[in-house]
Design an enzyme around this catalytic site. Structure first.
Site, PDB file in Angstrom:
ATOM      1  N   LEU A 110       0.839  -1.194   0.000  1.00 30.81           N
ATOM      2  CA  LEU A 110       0.000   0.000   0.000  1.00 30.81           C
ATOM      3  C   LEU A 110       0.877   1.247   0.000  1.00 30.81           C
ATOM      4  O   LEU A 110       1.705   1.422   0.899  1.00 30.81           O
ATOM      5  CB  LEU A 110      -0.918   0.002   1.227  1.00 30.81           C
ATOM      6  CG  LEU A 110      -1.837  -1.220   1.363  1.00 30.81           C
ATOM      7  CD1 LEU A 110      -2.588  -1.175   2.690  1.00 30.81           C
ATOM      8  CD2 LEU A 110      -2.813  -1.281   0.203  1.00 30.81           C
ATOM      9  N   CYS A 111       0.695   2.090  -0.997  1.00 30.12           N
ATOM     10  CA  CYS A 111       1.475   3.324  -1.114  1.00 30.12           C
ATOM     11  C   CYS A 111       2.969   2.979  -1.152  1.00 30.12           C
ATOM     12  O   CYS A 111       3.399   2.175  -1.969  1.00 30.12           O
ATOM     13  CB  CYS A 111       1.130   4.270   0.034  1.00 30.12           C
ATOM     14  SG  CYS A 111       1.787   5.942  -0.135  1.00 30.12           S
ATOM     15  N   THR A 112       3.761   3.527  -0.244  1.00 29.40           N
ATOM     16  CA  THR A 112       5.191   3.227  -0.249  1.00 29.40           C
ATOM     17  C   THR A 112       5.496   1.849   0.325  1.00 29.40           C
ATOM     18  O   THR A 112       6.665   1.470   0.408  1.00 29.40           O
ATOM     19  CB  THR A 112       5.968   4.297   0.541  1.00 29.40           C
ATOM     20  OG1 THR A 112       5.483   4.335   1.889  1.00 29.40           O
ATOM     21  CG2 THR A 112       5.817   5.666  -0.099  1.00 29.40           C
TER      22      THR A 112
END
Length: 313
Positions: A103-105
């Site tokens: 998720l995301c980074t």
């Protein structure tokens, strides 16, 4: 029961936990516990979020299992390295899972575990170049809100984690359940992974509600002419006053802004559907296929056919 496991490390972005609501509401829609959700960390106990809040977790062991692992990211993956224990788990025992999602980074954590080698992926637009340098064998798609490559899923920044979770849900339970959950979460609309990270509505960013309402009206009615008079009526302003206020707030003329909304909608249809370019042109307010191509090349630098070939590839 499908087991969803969240692997947390200190300073993770708390917004990632919001994706748990997707699976929670899926259980409500189904009227049974299809998903079971657990949070883990290498040692168990309390894990601190980037805001300093504490979350209670279970300890990871080599025997810990889940059907889907969700791996949140941190605020800055460049200065905050991935937890070695989490990397080791993802590179080893986690491989038994059906899917692993960054998720995301969190995609950087997957990269450290070797899960992005020769795979397609995305991440938050701020860190695209850092990911490209760090994991050169990864085929980055920087303008996507989430990307699926086999068992590995990655999302762009922040709210796109919800879109990824809805995508997981649709893969498990179908489009009807996914739509029902998105509706309960009051998501404006259910975005597929092919959509871009940047929205023209966000880029234009009007300050007042009346200009925002005019833009929303335009987005919902792209098949209409959408002249200044029509939009001014929605905003309850005279055409002259509307044009002045609109340009002051968005930096664009109403006509140019509508053209950008049409282009964005056309590109989404071209990438995600098999409709002919004639249908795409008609549904997004262009005069015909030739007009669509002319504006498309001017806006994106490439013809619509090239975008469709790339999407199919």
């Amino acid at each position: 029961m499908h087991r969803i496991g969240y692997v947390l490390s200190d300073d993770f972005q708390v917004m990632a936990l919001g994706t748990q609501a997707v699976f929670e509401f899926a259980n409500h829609v189904l009227g049974r516990d299809y998903y079971g959700i657990e949070t883990y960390s290498p040692a168990g106990g309390e894990i601190r979020t980037s805001l300093g809040l504490k979350v209670l977790t279970k300890a990871l062991t080599r025997r810990t299992q889940a059907d889907t692992w969700m791996v949140p990211g941190v605020y800055d993956p460049i200065t905050t390295p991935a937890d070695p224990a989490v990397v080791a788990f993802l590179a080893g025992p986690a491989q038994r899972a059906r899917r692993i999602a960054g998720l995301c980074t969190g995609g950087f954590v997957l990269g450290e575990a070797g899960l992005l080698e020769n795979r397609r992926a995305t991440t938050h637009w701020l860190f695209v170049e850092a990911m490209r340098e760090r994991y050169p064998s990864t085929h980055l798609e920087p303008d996507r809100i989430f990307v699926t490559d086999g068992p590995v899923w990655t999302s762009a920044g922040m709210s796109s984690g919800l879109d990824l979770a809805i995508g997981l849900l649709e893969s498990d339970l179908g489009a009807d359940v996914a739509r029902a959950v998105a509706h309960r979460l009051v998501m404006h609309h259910r975005r597929t992974g092919g959509q871009t990270q940047h929205s023209e509505l966000l880029t234009l960013a009007p300050r007042t509600d009346r200009i925002q309402e005019a833009l929303e009206y335009a987005r919902r009615n792209l098949t209409q002419p959408l002249g200044v008079e029509e939009l001014a009526e929605v905003a309850h302003l005279s055409p002259r006053q509307f044009s002045r206020v609109f340009t002051a707030e968005t930096g664009e003329s109403p006509a140019k802004a509508v053209e950008k909304l049409r282009l964005e909608a056309a590109r989404t249809m071209i990438e995600q559907s098999r409709h002919s370019l004639e249908v795409v042109a008609r549904e997004t307010g262009f005069r015909d296929r030739r007009h669509l191509r002319e504006v498309f090349v001017r806006g994106y630098g490439i013809p619509p056919q090239a975008v469709r070939r790339e999407a199919r590839a």
